[in-house]
Design a protein around this motif. Structure first.
Motif, PDB file in Angstrom:
ATOM      1  N   LYS A  60       0.798  -1.233   0.000  1.00 16.64           N
ATOM      2  CA  LYS A  60       0.000   0.000   0.000  1.00 16.64           C
ATOM      3  C   LYS A  60       0.826   1.276   0.000  1.00 16.64           C
ATOM      4  O   LYS A  60       0.275   2.364  -0.060  1.00 16.64           O
ATOM      5  N   SER A 147      -7.740  -0.606   4.604  1.00  9.40           N
ATOM      6  CA  SER A 147      -8.456  -0.505   3.344  1.00  9.40           C
ATOM      7  C   SER A 147      -7.476  -0.818   2.201  1.00  9.40           C
ATOM      8  O   SER A 147      -6.279  -0.541   2.316  1.00  9.40           O
ATOM      9  N   ASN A 149      -6.826   0.286  -0.765  1.00 13.18           N
ATOM     10  CA  ASN A 149      -6.303   1.303  -1.682  1.00 13.18           C
ATOM     11  C   ASN A 149      -4.825   1.583  -1.436  1.00 13.18           C
ATOM     12  O   ASN A 149      -4.312   1.322  -0.353  1.00 13.18           O
ATOM     13  N   SER A 155     -10.653   4.894  -0.525  1.00 14.70           N
ATOM     14  CA  SER A 155     -10.876   3.469  -0.262  1.00 14.70           C
ATOM     15  C   SER A 155     -11.555   2.820  -1.467  1.00 14.70           C
ATOM     16  O   SER A 155     -12.201   3.497  -2.267  1.00 14.70           O
ATOM     17  N   HIS A 239      -5.987  11.662   3.130  1.00  5.10           N
ATOM     18  CA  HIS A 239      -6.860  10.519   2.936  1.00  5.10           C
ATOM     19  C   HIS A 239      -7.874  10.760   1.840  1.00  5.10           C
ATOM     20  O   HIS A 239      -8.276  11.878   1.609  1.00  5.10           O
TER      21      HIS A 239
HETATM   22 MG    MG Z   1      -7.709   3.528   4.779  1.00  2.00          MG
END
Ligand code: MG
Ligand code: TXA
Length: 356
Positions: A60, A147, A149, A155, A239
Motif C-alpha cells: 500500500k 483498506s 487502496n 478506499s 486521505h
Molecule cells: Mg484507509
C-alpha cells in the motif's frame, strides 16, 4: 518485483468453498489477499505473523507508524488478542457485530508490533460479510487489514478498482463486485471513559450512544480539524483524496446558484444528492433520504472524477447527523478542508486550467 496476482471470482454472500480455501491458503502461507467487507475492500494478511503484516505496508506504500485493524470471525477470537475493560463489553459488542464497528482495546503480547505500530492498543472488528467471515474462519487467525487502496487514495468499494490499482502488489484479489456500505467502519476507543469516537463511519453515533451511553466525539472524528498530534495515527495522513481539485461549497444556496450556470462549459463537475443535482453535468450520488446510498457512491465518484475530462469538482454540504457525520468527515478530508463560494469557483474556473 511485481507479484503474480491471482484474481478469484467469488460471490460475497454465498462464496464457493474452493474460493474461500484458496484465500485461506494464501493467508496461512504468509501472503496477502484483497477481500470484500461490508464497508470497503481490505488488504489482508495473517494478523499474528509480523512478516506477513509488513507486506501490507509495502503493498500500500503505507507509513509504518499507521496501525492495522484485526478482523475476527467470532467473539472467541477476541480473547487471544485483546483485554476487555469489563465484562459488559462483550455483550455490547455482540450488539454491533458482525457489523461496521471497530473498537480499540488493550492489546496482548500476541499482537505483532507491525499491527499495533507501537500503540498499547489493538483495533478489532468483525465484518458483516460472509466471504470475509469464512475467509477468517478458514484461516483460523485474525486477519490484519487496512483498506485496500494505495496510501492517500480513496478506499476501494468495487473489485474492479482493486484489480486496476493493486494488481502486481498482492497475491490474490477476490473479484466480488461492490461492497454494501461504501464508508469505512466507525472507530470507538473503549480504553477511555467515556468511550471516545475516533472516526465517524458506517455505524452511527446515535446507535452507539444507545448501547454505550455517553460518547466523546473528537473534532478529528468530525473531520473539522486535521490533527497533527494523532489520536488515531491514520488521521495525520492525507486521505480519500481525488487527484483533481475538489471543493466543498460553503452552503446549499451557493451550490444551487452554481447549478444555474453552464458548468460543463467551465469544466466543473458538480456532485450531490439526486434531488439537488439533477442536471446533466451533475454526478448524482443518491437520495438525501438515503445517506447510506450516498456514502456508498462517494468513493467511486471520486475515482470517476479522476477518470473524467472535468478540470475540477464541487460538492454540496450534507446534514451532519446520523450517517451524514461520516459523509461530511470524508468530504472534508477529500477536499483538503477547502470550502468555497460560487464567486470563488467562477474565479478559479475563469483562470487558465493550469491554475486549477
Ligand atoms: Mg484507509
Ligand atoms: O471499514 C474499515 O474499517 C476498513 C475495512 C477493510 O475493515 N478498514 C479500514 O482500515 O478502514 P484503515 O487502516 O484504512 O483505517 C483504520 C484506521 C487507521 O486510521 C488507523 O490509524 C486506525 O484505524 N487504527 C488502527 N489501529 C489503531 C490503534 N491501535 N490505535 C489508534 N488507531 C488505530
Amino acid at each position: 518485483m511485481p507479484l503474480h496476482t491471482r484474481i478469484v471470482k467469488a460471490d460475497q454472500d454465498n462464496p464457493d468453498p474452493e474460493a474461500v480455501k484458496s484465500g485461506a491458503a494464501v493467508i496461512l502461507a504468509g501472503g496477502t489477499v484483497i477481500f470484500p467487507t461490508e464497508t470497503v475492500y481490505g488488504l489482508g494478511a495473517n494478523g499474528l505473523d509480523q512478516d506477513a503484516c509488513l507486506k501490507i505496508f509495502t503493498a500500500k506504500n503505507r507509513p509504518a507508524d499507521n496501525p492495522l485493524i484485526l478482523h475476527i470471525s467470532s467473539l472467541e477470537m477476541l480473547d487471544g488478542i485483546a483485554v476487555l475493560p469489563d465484562s459488559s463489553v462483550r455483550q455490547r459488542l455482540a450488539h454491533f457485530w458482525p457489523g461496521p464497528l471497530t473498537v480499540l482495546l488493550e492489546k496482548t503480547d500476541v499482537v505483532p508490533a507491525a499491527v499495533s505500530a507501537g500503540q498499547p492498543t489493538v483495533a478489532v472488528r468483525m465484518p458483516d460479510n460472509r466471504l470475509a467471515l469464512e475467509l477468517i474462519s478458514a484461516s483460523g487467525v485474525p486477519i490484519a487489514a487496512p483498506s485496500a487502496n494505495l496510501s492517500t487514495r480513496p478506499s476501494i468499494t468495487d473489485s474492479q478498482d482493486a484489480v486496476r490499482e493493486m494488481s502486481g502488489r498482492v497475491d490474490l484479489i477476490y473479484d466480488s463486485g461492490k461492497t454494501s456500505f461504501g464508508v469505512e467502519s466507525t472507530i470507538l476507543d473503549l480504553t477511555t471513559t467515556p468511550p471516545r469516537l475516533l472516526r465517524a463511519g458506517s455505524t452511527t453515533v446515535e446507535s452507539l450512544q444507545e448501547v454505550f451511553g455517553s460518547i466523546e466525539i473528537s473534532d478529528a472524528a468530525r473531520g473539522t480539524v486535521e490533527s497533527n498530534v494523532a489520536i488515531t495515527p491514520g488521521m495525520k495522513y492525507r486521505h480519500y483524496a481525488p487527484e483533481k481539485p475538489f471543493f466543498l461549497m460553503n452552503s446549499m444556496e451557493d451550490f444551487r446558484r452554481l447549478l444555474d450556470l453552464d458548468l460543463g462549459h467551465l469544466g466543473i463537475l458538480a456532485m450531490g444528492a439526486d434531488e439537488v443535482c439533477s442536471k446533466d453535468q451533475c454526478l448524482r450520488l443518491g437520495s438525501m433520504n438515503d445517506l447510506r446510498q450516498v456514502g456508498h457512491n462517494l468513493f467511486s465518484a471520486f475515482r470517476e472524477l479522476d477518470r473524467s475530462d472535468f478540470n475540477m469538482a464541487v460538492i454540496h454540504p450534507f446534514p451532519e447527523n446520523g450517517y451524514g457525520l461520516a459523509i461530511m468527515n470524508r468530504i472534508r478530508k477529500a477536499t483538503g478542508h477547502r470550502v468555497i463560494t460560487t464567486e470563488e469557483v467562477l474565479e478559479l474556473a475563469g483562470n487558465s486550467n493550469q491554475t486549477l
